[in-house]
Write a protein that holds these residues in place. Structure first.
Motif, short mmCIF file in Angstrom:
data_model
loop_
_atom_site.label_atom_id
_atom_site.label_comp_id
_atom_site.label_asym_id
_atom_site.label_seq_id
_atom_site.Cartn_x
_atom_site.Cartn_y
_atom_site.Cartn_z
N PHE A 152 0.83 -1.19 0.00
CA PHE A 152 0.00 0.00 0.00
C PHE A 152 0.87 1.24 0.00
O PHE A 152 1.98 1.24 0.50
N ASN A 153 0.33 2.31 -0.55
CA ASN A 153 0.99 3.60 -0.50
C ASN A 153 0.08 4.58 0.23
O ASN A 153 -1.15 4.47 0.16
N LEU B 176 -5.98 12.57 2.99
CA LEU B 176 -5.01 11.48 2.88
C LEU B 176 -5.61 10.39 2.01
O LEU B 176 -6.80 10.09 2.12
N ILE B 177 -4.80 9.79 1.15
CA ILE B 177 -5.24 8.71 0.27
C ILE B 177 -4.36 7.49 0.52
O ILE B 177 -3.14 7.59 0.48
N ILE B 178 -4.99 6.35 0.78
CA ILE B 178 -4.29 5.08 0.95
C ILE B 178 -4.79 4.15 -0.14
O ILE B 178 -6.00 4.00 -0.30
N TYR B 179 -3.87 3.54 -0.86
CA TYR B 179 -4.28 2.71 -1.99
C TYR B 179 -3.29 1.58 -2.23
O TYR B 179 -2.12 1.69 -1.87
N PRO C 240 0.07 1.76 -10.62
CA PRO C 240 1.53 1.66 -10.71
C PRO C 240 2.21 2.86 -11.37
O PRO C 240 3.37 3.12 -11.10
N ASP C 241 1.50 3.59 -12.21
CA ASP C 241 2.14 4.66 -12.98
C ASP C 241 1.71 6.08 -12.59
O ASP C 241 2.23 7.04 -13.13
N ASN C 242 0.74 6.20 -11.71
CA ASN C 242 0.27 7.53 -11.34
C ASN C 242 -0.33 7.50 -9.94
O ASN C 242 -0.35 6.46 -9.29
N TYR C 243 -0.82 8.64 -9.49
CA TYR C 243 -1.42 8.74 -8.17
C TYR C 243 -2.93 8.92 -8.30
O TYR C 243 -3.39 9.69 -9.14
N ASN D 235 -11.48 10.70 -5.50
CA ASN D 235 -12.65 10.12 -6.17
C ASN D 235 -12.31 8.87 -6.96
O ASN D 235 -13.18 8.27 -7.57
N SER D 236 -11.05 8.48 -6.97
CA SER D 236 -10.62 7.29 -7.72
C SER D 236 -11.15 6.02 -7.05
O SER D 236 -11.36 5.99 -5.84
#
Length: 169
Positions: A117-118, A128-131, A137-140, A144-145
């Motif tokens: 996780f990042n 804060l966003i945890i994903y 892999p290529d973007n943040y 709303n993602s």
């Protein structure tokens, strides 16, 4: 005249065989990975909720639960690991993208999630966003993602942090 056809036993045997084949083949065609990822995010959300509640408890003991992060002195608590956590009305804040300590280090002191996780701050202050890293892999992602846990820090006295999950697709 005798009619030809299948007996009841033959029909039942064929139906049972088709049922066994369907039970073994169906999981290969039904993709449950999105549901599994969402369930994992539920666990991350629970960890964030638990950590913010424990931080709030320490803030109540310290008596700084009514202070905003912009107050002087800045309200904070120190974890047993020695990490200082800045508070906003008794709950953890989200360090900005260029602040020290790094957001990942700061929040890893609060919640224990693995390297799959990042944890990043959003461009919106206090978000804060945890994903899962392999989901982006290529973007943040943004708040709303899909497939993210979003933590909005408390912005008003007696408020609670808003913690939500955007389900994986």
């Amino acid at each position: 005249m005798r009619t030809k056809g299948f007996s009841l036993i033959e029909l039942v045997v064929v139906i049972v065989i088709l049922g066994i084949l369907a039970a073994t083949v169906a999981p290969k065609f039904i993709d449950l990975s999105a549901a599994a990822r969402t369930a994992t995010l539920e666990g991350v959300k629970a960890s964030v909720q638990g950590a913010s509640s424990l931080v709030h408890s320490k803030s109540l003991i310290a008596g700084n639960q009514n202070n905003a992060k912009t107050d002087t002195p800045t309200p904070s608590i120190t974890l047993s690991s020695g990490t200082s956590i800045v508070l906003s009305y008794g709950y953890p804040t989200v360090p900005g993208p260029f602040s020290s300590p790094n957001t990942l280090v700061y929040w890893n002191a609060l919640i224990d999630i693995d390297e799959s996780f990042n944890i990043i701050p959003d461009i919106q202050v206090g978000v804060l966003i945890i994903y899962p890293i392999d989901a982006y892999p290529d973007n943040y992602p943004d708040p709303n993602s899909p497939c993210v846990v979003v933590y909005n820090e408390v912005s008003a006295k007696f408020g609670l942090p808003d913690i939500k999950i955007n389900e994986c697709i």
